[in-house]
Write a protein that holds these residues in place. Structure first.
Motif, PDB file in Angstrom:
ATOM      1  N   ILE A   1       0.874  -1.180   0.000  1.00 21.40           N
ATOM      2  CA  ILE A   1       0.000   0.000   0.000  1.00 21.40           C
ATOM      3  C   ILE A   1       0.908   1.226   0.000  1.00 21.40           C
ATOM      4  O   ILE A   1       1.893   1.284   0.737  1.00 21.40           O
ATOM      5  N   GLU A   2       0.565   2.205  -0.807  1.00 23.15           N
ATOM      6  CA  GLU A   2       1.303   3.472  -0.860  1.00 23.15           C
ATOM      7  C   GLU A   2       0.316   4.628  -0.792  1.00 23.15           C
ATOM      8  O   GLU A   2      -0.858   4.478  -1.114  1.00 23.15           O
ATOM      9  N   ARG A   3       0.802   5.792  -0.400  1.00 18.05           N
ATOM     10  CA  ARG A   3      -0.008   7.002  -0.435  1.00 18.05           C
ATOM     11  C   ARG A   3      -0.061   7.513  -1.872  1.00 18.05           C
ATOM     12  O   ARG A   3       0.951   7.523  -2.574  1.00 18.05           O
ATOM     13  N   LEU A   4      -1.224   7.941  -2.332  1.00 15.23           N
ATOM     14  CA  LEU A   4      -1.354   8.449  -3.698  1.00 15.23           C
ATOM     15  C   LEU A   4      -0.445   9.655  -3.915  1.00 15.23           C
ATOM     16  O   LEU A   4       0.207   9.763  -4.952  1.00 15.23           O
ATOM     17  N   ASP A   5      -0.385  10.559  -2.945  1.00 14.19           N
ATOM     18  CA  ASP A   5       0.516  11.713  -3.069  1.00 14.19           C
ATOM     19  C   ASP A   5       1.951  11.272  -3.311  1.00 14.19           C
ATOM     20  O   ASP A   5       2.654  11.837  -4.150  1.00 14.19           O
ATOM     21  N   ASP A   6       2.413  10.260  -2.586  1.00 11.58           N
ATOM     22  CA  ASP A   6       3.798   9.801  -2.735  1.00 11.58           C
ATOM     23  C   ASP A   6       4.043   9.215  -4.117  1.00 11.58           C
ATOM     24  O   ASP A   6       5.087   9.461  -4.731  1.00 11.58           O
ATOM     25  N   VAL A   7       3.102   8.461  -4.622  1.00 15.05           N
ATOM     26  CA  VAL A   7       3.262   7.849  -5.941  1.00 15.05           C
ATOM     27  C   VAL A   7       3.224   8.913  -7.026  1.00 15.05           C
ATOM     28  O   VAL A   7       4.108   8.979  -7.875  1.00 15.05           O
ATOM     29  N   LEU A   8       2.224   9.753  -7.001  1.00 18.36           N
ATOM     30  CA  LEU A   8       2.066  10.737  -8.072  1.00 18.36           C
ATOM     31  C   LEU A   8       3.164  11.777  -8.080  1.00 18.36           C
ATOM     32  O   LEU A   8       3.687  12.130  -9.133  1.00 18.36           O
ATOM     33  N   TYR A   9       3.515  12.281  -6.937  1.00 16.09           N
ATOM     34  CA  TYR A   9       4.474  13.383  -6.914  1.00 16.09           C
ATOM     35  C   TYR A   9       5.917  12.919  -6.969  1.00 16.09           C
ATOM     36  O   TYR A   9       6.814  13.732  -7.146  1.00 16.09           O
ATOM     37  N   SER A  10       6.151  11.606  -6.888  1.00 18.04           N
ATOM     38  CA  SER A  10       7.503  11.122  -7.125  1.00 18.04           C
ATOM     39  C   SER A  10       7.679  10.745  -8.595  1.00 18.04           C
ATOM     40  O   SER A  10       8.787  10.773  -9.119  1.00 18.04           O
ATOM     41  N   ASP A  11       6.595  10.402  -9.285  1.00 21.70           N
ATOM     42  CA  ASP A  11       6.686   9.982 -10.678  1.00 21.70           C
ATOM     43  C   ASP A  11       6.332  11.085 -11.682  1.00 21.70           C
ATOM     44  O   ASP A  11       6.737  11.016 -12.829  1.00 21.70           O
ATOM     45  N   TYR A  12       5.575  12.061 -11.257  1.00 26.50           N
ATOM     46  CA  TYR A  12       5.123  13.122 -12.153  1.00 26.50           C
ATOM     47  C   TYR A  12       5.401  14.460 -11.475  1.00 26.50           C
ATOM     48  O   TYR A  12       5.018  14.673 -10.339  1.00 26.50           O
ATOM     49  N   GLU A  13       6.050  15.370 -12.213  1.00 27.41           N
ATOM     50  CA  GLU A  13       6.414  16.639 -11.605  1.00 27.41           C
ATOM     51  C   GLU A  13       5.217  17.554 -11.391  1.00 27.41           C
ATOM     52  O   GLU A  13       5.071  18.164 -10.354  1.00 27.41           O
ATOM     53  N   ASP A  14       4.382  17.667 -12.388  1.00 26.58           N
ATOM     54  CA  ASP A  14       3.241  18.572 -12.282  1.00 26.58           C
ATOM     55  C   ASP A  14       1.966  17.782 -12.546  1.00 26.58           C
ATOM     56  O   ASP A  14       1.592  17.559 -13.692  1.00 26.58           O
ATOM     57  N   VAL A  15       1.332  17.334 -11.486  1.00 27.98           N
ATOM     58  CA  VAL A  15       0.141  16.507 -11.604  1.00 27.98           C
ATOM     59  C   VAL A  15      -1.089  17.400 -11.665  1.00 27.98           C
ATOM     60  O   VAL A  15      -1.261  18.293 -10.849  1.00 27.98           O
ATOM     61  N   ASP A  16      -1.932  17.150 -12.652  1.00 31.12           N
ATOM     62  CA  ASP A  16      -3.191  17.869 -12.759  1.00 31.12           C
ATOM     63  C   ASP A  16      -4.238  16.886 -13.258  1.00 31.12           C
ATOM     64  O   ASP A  16      -4.001  16.163 -14.225  1.00 31.12           O
ATOM     65  N   PHE A  17      -5.364  16.839 -12.589  1.00 26.63           N
ATOM     66  CA  PHE A  17      -6.418  15.907 -12.933  1.00 26.63           C
ATOM     67  C   PHE A  17      -7.695  16.653 -13.254  1.00 26.63           C
ATOM     68  O   PHE A  17      -8.048  17.602 -12.575  1.00 26.63           O
ATOM     69  N   ALA A  18      -8.390  16.184 -14.256  1.00 22.25           N
ATOM     70  CA  ALA A  18      -9.736  16.671 -14.520  1.00 22.25           C
ATOM     71  C   ALA A  18     -10.750  15.740 -13.864  1.00 22.25           C
ATOM     72  O   ALA A  18     -11.784  16.180 -13.381  1.00 22.25           O
ATOM     73  N   VAL A  19     -10.434  14.438 -13.837  1.00 13.11           N
ATOM     74  CA  VAL A  19     -11.349  13.432 -13.303  1.00 13.11           C
ATOM     75  C   VAL A  19     -10.542  12.384 -12.540  1.00 13.11           C
ATOM     76  O   VAL A  19      -9.463  11.993 -12.972  1.00 13.11           O
ATOM     77  N   MET A  20     -11.092  11.957 -11.416  1.00 12.57           N
ATOM     78  CA  MET A  20     -10.519  10.827 -10.685  1.00 12.57           C
ATOM     79  C   MET A  20     -11.658   9.889 -10.340  1.00 12.57           C
ATOM     80  O   MET A  20     -12.686  10.309  -9.830  1.00 12.57           O
ATOM     81  N   LYS A  21     -11.477   8.613 -10.639  1.00 14.25           N
ATOM     82  CA  LYS A  21     -12.479   7.606 -10.333  1.00 14.25           C
ATOM     83  C   LYS A  21     -11.880   6.630  -9.325  1.00 14.25           C
ATOM     84  O   LYS A  21     -10.812   6.087  -9.541  1.00 14.25           O
ATOM     85  N   LEU A  22     -12.554   6.453  -8.209  1.00 12.52           N
ATOM     86  CA  LEU A  22     -12.115   5.498  -7.187  1.00 12.52           C
ATOM     87  C   LEU A  22     -13.184   4.420  -7.032  1.00 12.52           C
ATOM     88  O   LEU A  22     -14.368   4.730  -6.925  1.00 12.52           O
ATOM     89  N   ASP A  23     -12.750   3.193  -7.024  1.00 14.11           N
ATOM     90  CA  ASP A  23     -13.638   2.061  -6.746  1.00 14.11           C
ATOM     91  C   ASP A  23     -12.829   1.115  -5.882  1.00 14.11           C
ATOM     92  O   ASP A  23     -12.082   0.287  -6.377  1.00 14.11           O
ATOM     93  N   ALA A  24     -12.946   1.289  -4.582  1.00 11.63           N
ATOM     94  CA  ALA A  24     -12.076   0.568  -3.662  1.00 11.63           C
ATOM     95  C   ALA A  24     -12.850  -0.190  -2.589  1.00 11.63           C
ATOM     96  O   ALA A  24     -12.336  -0.427  -1.499  1.00 11.63           O
ATOM     97  N   GLN A  25     -14.076  -0.566  -2.898  1.00 11.46           N
ATOM     98  CA  GLN A  25     -14.888  -1.393  -2.004  1.00 11.46           C
ATOM     99  C   GLN A  25     -14.848  -0.919  -0.551  1.00 11.46           C
ATOM    100  O   GLN A  25     -14.587  -1.675   0.375  1.00 11.46           O
ATOM    101  N   GLY A  26     -15.098   0.376  -0.347  1.00  7.97           N
ATOM    102  CA  GLY A  26     -15.164   0.911   1.006  1.00  7.97           C
ATOM    103  C   GLY A  26     -13.851   1.450   1.538  1.00  7.97           C
ATOM    104  O   GLY A  26     -13.779   1.954   2.654  1.00  7.97           O
TER     105      GLY A  26
END
Length: 139
Positions: free
Chosen positions: A98-123
């Protein structure tokens, strides 16, 4: 419908859109990866648009277990089993990271910008949200 959203997004969004997907369940990851490999053989231009991470997301980095029902691996839960009915049975669980989304995104992508995020994580969505304060504060 494992990977259905990834495939739908690939086929219905403009070619400059990148899809970032996470699949921690090794069984489901195999199915999704197999489907993507077959798709990329026909549409090689899609390969550059998908970033697939074989991890789960949560509040903090840790190891845990993912449990799937024996009749529907699309219903997987992290850390514990959650029955939707009295007839469901779960496997013994598989180890995942398990990782934090912030840690994954901001270590792999310098400037993250999202228009849409879809989460389906069964609670598990609230746990994921707790692991992305930087992303949420940008909005």
């Amino acid at each position: 419908n494992i990977g259905a959203c990834v495939l739908d997004l690939l086929l219905t969004t403009p070619p400059d859109i990148t899809i970032v997907a996470f699949e921690p369940n090794p069984r489901n990851l195999f199915r999704l990866t197999s489907t993507l490999v077959a798709l990329f053989a026909v549409y090689p231009q899609f390969r550059q648009r998908v970033h697939l991470f074989p991890i789960g997301l949560g509040q903090s980095a840790k190891s845990d277990r993912i449990y799937g029902t024996t009749s529907n691996y699309g219903h997987s839960t992290i850390g514990r089993t959650v029955k939707q009915n009295d007839y469901e049975t779960f496997d013994s669980g598989l180890p995942i990271s398990i990782e934090r989304l912030d840690d994954v995104l901001y270590s792999d992508y310098e400037d993250v910008d999202f228009a849409v995020m879809k989460l389906d994580a069964q609670g598990y969505e609230c746990e994921i949200a707790k692991g992305m304060p930087h992303l949420l504060n940008k909005r």
